[in-house]
Design a protein around this motif. Structure first.
Motif, PDB file in Angstrom:
ATOM      1  N   VAL A   1       0.854  -1.180   0.000  1.00 24.70           N
ATOM      2  CA  VAL A   1       0.000   0.000   0.000  1.00 24.70           C
ATOM      3  C   VAL A   1       0.893   1.235   0.000  1.00 24.70           C
ATOM      4  O   VAL A   1       1.811   1.342   0.820  1.00 24.70           O
ATOM      5  CB  VAL A   1      -0.911   0.020   1.251  1.00 24.70           C
ATOM      6  CG1 VAL A   1      -1.791   1.255   1.257  1.00 24.70           C
ATOM      7  CG2 VAL A   1      -1.747  -1.241   1.322  1.00 24.70           C
ATOM      8  N   LEU A   2       0.630   2.152  -0.916  1.00 27.53           N
ATOM      9  CA  LEU A   2       1.383   3.393  -0.989  1.00 27.53           C
ATOM     10  C   LEU A   2       0.627   4.464  -0.216  1.00 27.53           C
ATOM     11  O   LEU A   2      -0.544   4.730  -0.482  1.00 27.53           O
ATOM     12  CB  LEU A   2       1.577   3.823  -2.448  1.00 27.53           C
ATOM     13  CG  LEU A   2       2.428   5.050  -2.692  1.00 27.53           C
ATOM     14  CD1 LEU A   2       3.856   4.815  -2.180  1.00 27.53           C
ATOM     15  CD2 LEU A   2       2.455   5.391  -4.171  1.00 27.53           C
ATOM     16  N   ASN A   3       1.292   5.084   0.753  1.00 30.12           N
ATOM     17  CA  ASN A   3       0.682   6.113   1.585  1.00 30.12           C
ATOM     18  C   ASN A   3       1.689   7.247   1.748  1.00 30.12           C
ATOM     19  O   ASN A   3       2.696   7.087   2.428  1.00 30.12           O
ATOM     20  CB  ASN A   3       0.280   5.528   2.948  1.00 30.12           C
ATOM     21  CG  ASN A   3      -0.538   6.491   3.767  1.00 30.12           C
ATOM     22  OD1 ASN A   3      -0.912   7.563   3.297  1.00 30.12           O
ATOM     23  ND2 ASN A   3      -0.809   6.105   5.001  1.00 30.12           N
ATOM     24  N   ASN A   4       1.419   8.403   1.113  1.00 31.00           N
ATOM     25  CA  ASN A   4       2.327   9.550   1.160  1.00 31.00           C
ATOM     26  C   ASN A   4       3.748   9.164   0.731  1.00 31.00           C
ATOM     27  O   ASN A   4       4.715   9.448   1.427  1.00 31.00           O
ATOM     28  CB  ASN A   4       2.351  10.186   2.552  1.00 31.00           C
ATOM     29  CG  ASN A   4       1.012  10.775   2.926  1.00 31.00           C
ATOM     30  OD1 ASN A   4       0.288  11.256   2.067  1.00 31.00           O
ATOM     31  ND2 ASN A   4       0.686  10.723   4.197  1.00 31.00           N
ATOM     32  N   ASN A   5       3.866   8.504  -0.399  1.00 30.71           N
ATOM     33  CA  ASN A   5       5.154   8.055  -0.956  1.00 30.71           C
ATOM     34  C   ASN A   5       5.897   7.071  -0.070  1.00 30.71           C
ATOM     35  O   ASN A   5       7.097   6.866  -0.243  1.00 30.71           O
ATOM     36  CB  ASN A   5       6.047   9.252  -1.298  1.00 30.71           C
ATOM     37  CG  ASN A   5       5.495  10.052  -2.452  1.00 30.71           C
ATOM     38  OD1 ASN A   5       4.839   9.502  -3.340  1.00 30.71           O
ATOM     39  ND2 ASN A   5       5.743  11.342  -2.448  1.00 30.71           N
ATOM     40  N   THR A   6       5.222   6.482   0.890  1.00 34.83           N
ATOM     41  CA  THR A   6       5.810   5.462   1.744  1.00 34.83           C
ATOM     42  C   THR A   6       5.076   4.157   1.496  1.00 34.83           C
ATOM     43  O   THR A   6       3.840   4.123   1.476  1.00 34.83           O
ATOM     44  CB  THR A   6       5.689   5.842   3.236  1.00 34.83           C
ATOM     45  OG1 THR A   6       6.319   7.114   3.425  1.00 34.83           O
ATOM     46  CG2 THR A   6       6.350   4.807   4.118  1.00 34.83           C
ATOM     47  N   ILE A   7       5.844   3.090   1.309  1.00 38.92           N
ATOM     48  CA  ILE A   7       5.227   1.787   1.068  1.00 38.92           C
ATOM     49  C   ILE A   7       5.027   1.074   2.391  1.00 38.92           C
ATOM     50  O   ILE A   7       5.937   0.980   3.207  1.00 38.92           O
ATOM     51  CB  ILE A   7       6.083   0.940   0.123  1.00 38.92           C
ATOM     52  CG1 ILE A   7       6.101   1.601  -1.260  1.00 38.92           C
ATOM     53  CG2 ILE A   7       5.563  -0.490   0.032  1.00 38.92           C
ATOM     54  CD1 ILE A   7       6.984   0.937  -2.268  1.00 38.92           C
ATOM     55  N   GLY A   8       3.808   0.601   2.578  1.00 40.46           N
ATOM     56  CA  GLY A   8       3.481  -0.196   3.751  1.00 40.46           C
ATOM     57  C   GLY A   8       2.783  -1.465   3.311  1.00 40.46           C
ATOM     58  O   GLY A   8       2.666  -1.742   2.110  1.00 40.46           O
TER      59      GLY A   8
END
Length: 181
Positions: A42-49
């Motif tokens: 999941v991409l959230n604010n250019n951070t992958i989680g």
């Protein structure tokens, strides 16, 4: 007598491969599986989680599921299908590709590379990183290989194939998706 002995030897050699078949059936839902260790990227604010991924959450869209070993050889098996999917330009509201990468079936020492490549390489697809190989084990898929599964919007399997698809099968997959969206 020698002919019978030769046949017995050949059968003994291939019997293990004959018995190894997946447990996915056409016109049924997939065997239930949850990937909780890693899971869907999941991409959230250019951070992958990561978030948990469940096979029971597939209703509402037609999907092509590519369950592949975390090896470049398995990825290359699907190159022709990936090109055909891109060319078909299916509507995102009715269709989704899901790529499940079995990180547990990566060549020793490449698991972290598989993870980083997965996070960057397929922005158009839902990516599931299966660090424990739970999908391969639950669905009884071949190791070091690839499986292509097409499910309709009711989450019913309409196509399953393990290994490289030939050109006819690639066209069949694309046709099935068009028919089911």
């Amino acid at each position: 007598m020698m002919y019978k002995t030769l046949l017995a030897i050949i059968f003994s050699a291939i019997a293990p491969t004959l018995a190894q078949a997946n447990n996915i059936q056409i016109d049924t839902t997939l065997p239930t599986v949850t990937v909780a260790n890693k899971g869907e990227l999941v991409l959230n604010n250019n951070t992958i989680g990561y978030q948990s991924w469940r096979s029971t959450n597939l209703e509402g869209k037609t999907h092509i599921i590519m369950a592949i070993a975390g090896r470049s050889s398995a990825k290359e098996i699907n190159a022709e299908l990936v090109s055909a999917i891109s060319a078909a330009d299916f509507p995102q509201a009715k269709y989704q590709t899901i790529t499940i990468i079995n990180q547990d079936d990566a060549i020793w020492g490449t698991a972290s590379f598989v993870q980083s490549a997965t996070e960057k390489e397929y922005p158009w697809s839902s990516m599931v990183l299966d660090s424990d190989g739970i999908v391969q084990k639950t669905w009884d898929l071949k190791k070091e290989d690839s499986a292509i599964i097409v499910i309709n919007k009711n989450a019913q399997v309409v196509f399953i194939h393990e290994g490289k698809l030939n050109q006819h099968q690639v066209k069949q997959v694309i046709t099935l998706v068009k028919k089911n969206i």
